[in-house]
Every structure is written in structure tokens, then in C-alpha cells.
Write an enzyme that holds these catalytic residues in place. Structure first.
Site, mmCIF file in Angstrom:
data_model
loop_
_atom_site.group_PDB
_atom_site.id
_atom_site.type_symbol
_atom_site.label_atom_id
_atom_site.label_comp_id
_atom_site.label_asym_id
_atom_site.label_seq_id
_atom_site.Cartn_x
_atom_site.Cartn_y
_atom_site.Cartn_z
ATOM 1 N N GLY A 56 0.843 -1.181 0.000
ATOM 2 C CA GLY A 56 0.000 0.000 0.000
ATOM 3 C C GLY A 56 0.882 1.236 0.000
ATOM 4 N N GLN A 61 3.358 9.800 0.970
ATOM 5 C CA GLN A 61 4.606 9.038 1.037
ATOM 6 C C GLN A 61 5.500 9.281 -0.175
ATOM 7 O OE1 GLN A 61 2.537 5.167 2.246
ATOM 8 N NE2 GLN A 61 4.554 5.053 3.228
ATOM 9 N N CYS A 104 6.321 0.032 7.312
ATOM 10 C CA CYS A 104 5.926 1.178 6.504
ATOM 11 C C CYS A 104 7.056 1.531 5.557
ATOM 12 C CB CYS A 104 5.624 2.356 7.427
ATOM 13 S SG CYS A 104 5.113 3.856 6.581
ATOM 14 N N LEU A 105 6.716 1.862 4.325
ATOM 15 C CA LEU A 105 7.733 2.243 3.350
ATOM 16 C C LEU A 105 8.452 3.533 3.742
ATOM 17 C CD1 LEU A 105 5.865 1.353 0.034
ATOM 18 C CD2 LEU A 105 7.614 0.020 1.240
ATOM 19 N N HIS A 146 -4.052 1.466 7.871
ATOM 20 C CA HIS A 146 -2.720 2.059 7.817
ATOM 21 C C HIS A 146 -2.685 3.219 6.815
ATOM 22 C CE1 HIS A 146 1.811 1.607 7.857
ATOM 23 N NE2 HIS A 146 1.654 2.210 6.688
ATOM 24 N N GLU A 147 -3.230 2.986 5.615
ATOM 25 C CA GLU A 147 -3.203 4.027 4.575
ATOM 26 C C GLU A 147 -4.088 5.205 4.947
ATOM 27 O OE1 GLU A 147 -0.765 3.816 2.651
ATOM 28 O OE2 GLU A 147 -0.386 1.692 2.966
ATOM 29 N N HIS A 150 -2.193 7.386 7.288
ATOM 30 C CA HIS A 150 -1.227 8.242 6.582
ATOM 31 C C HIS A 150 -1.885 9.532 6.109
ATOM 32 C CE1 HIS A 150 2.648 6.349 6.256
ATOM 33 N NE2 HIS A 150 2.145 5.218 5.815
#
Length: 185
Positions: A56, A61, A104-105, A146-147, A150
Site C-alpha cells: 500500500g 509518502q 511502513c515504506l 494504515h493508509e 497516513h
């Protein structure tokens, strides 16, 4: 058989924003223009997510403060869920609260046991402005929550208890990608 383009095939990989970047810590703005620019953003997001080997990715991000996320994530039964949501709203997070590994990226290589509901429903729009409702269970429900976090300016570390958060932040401080201002949030 219909042949469709693979998401991200026409996008460009963009640099990821990392812990400490201000765009990650502010709520994103609603998208008002549904057109070619938004379509390019979504393509770039897919390309970037795949290049980073994520499941995701939220627009902030890659430095864009727009309420958009993309996903290519399995649920607990290994059913693949692929798509995007523009102006998402988490309308339901329910079921059992489970603590599971979450990364997380924007904090590459780190993860921590994070509590999330095992069911989630997100409503929003497609890149063309069509209404969409996405229901997730298990791992995919975790991804949806999670997204959405963000886009509201949050990271999974914000959901951790003090001990887990301190541990992740110590690991982040030692990481090669660490920025000096990351701990001053």
C-alpha cells in the site's frame, strides 16, 4: 479476454518520503480535480509501491499532500485486493483487535506489533470520480487502516505504546536513511 494495463506500468518511480518529513505528519487535502494529473499520480504511486515492494502507498509518502492511496494486498485467505481510493473515509473499523507486525515504506526495514481491527470499510472515489466502497478483513483490513492513517497525518508508530514506540524510534535513529529532524516531531 480483456487486456488491461498493469497498474503502474506507465508510471514513474518517485522518491519516498521518510520519517521526519513534514508532509507525513499533516492531514492531506481533499482531491477536487479528477483528470489526467490525478491519473498520473495514481500510476506513479503504483510504480513506486511496486518498486519498493510494498502492499500500500499513500500520496504523502511520495510528497503529495492529496487524499489518495493505492494498494495491492492480500487478505488472510491470500485473496489479492488491488485498487486505489481517492478521498477515502474509514467508515468502519470493527471486529477483533489484533496486534500484528506492521511496517511502513516511510520507515524502511522497521516494524512493530501494532493493534488494528480485523475488519475495515473505506468509502471514496475512483480516479474517474466513481464512488467506491472497499471492505477488508485480516491483513487487508490492516492495510486500509494504515493508509487512511497516513492521509490523516499519522504513522503506525503513533499507535504504539510508549515502550514499542521508543524501541522503533531508537532503531530509526540508527538507520542509514535516518534524518536528524525525525525525532523532533
Amino acid at each position: 479476454m480483456r487486456h488491461r494495463s498493469i497498474p503502474g506500468a506507465h508510471g514513474r518511480v518517485r522518491p519516498l518520503t521518510l520519517l521526519g518529513d513534514r508532509v507525513l505528519h499533516k492531514p492531506c487535502e481533499e482531491v477536487t480535480a479528477f483528470g489526467p494529473e490525478l491519473a498520473r499520480l495514481v500510476e506513479d504511486m503504483f510504480a513506486t509501491m511496486y518498486a519498493a515492494r510494498g502492499v500500500g502507498l499513500a500520496a504523502n509518502q511520495i510528497g503529495e499532500a492529496s487524499r489518495v492511496f493505492v494498494y495491492d494486498c492480500p487478505d488472510d485467505e491470500e485473496v489479492r485486493h488491488l485498487g486505489h481510493v481517492v478521498n477515502p473515509r474509514l467508515v468502519s473499523a470493527d471486529g477483533v483487535v489484533l496486534r500484528g507486525p506492521e511496517g511502513c515504506l516511510s520507515l524502511p526495514g522497521l516494524e512493530a506489533g501494532t493493534e488494528r481491527y480485523d475488519e475495515a470499510v473505506v468509502e471514496g472515489f475512483t480516479v474517474t470520480g466513481e464512488p467506491v466502497r472497499v471492505h477488508g478483513t485480516g491483513w487487508f483490513a490492516r492495510c486500509l487502516q494504515h493508509e487512511c492513517d497516513h492521509l490523516d497525518g499519522g504513522l503506525y508508530v503513533d499507535r504504539l505504546d510508549d515502550r514499542r514506540r521508543r524501541r522503533v524510534m531508537r532503531q530509526a535513529a540508527k538507520a542509514s536513511w535516518h534524518r536528524e529532524d525525525a525525532s523532533r516531531r
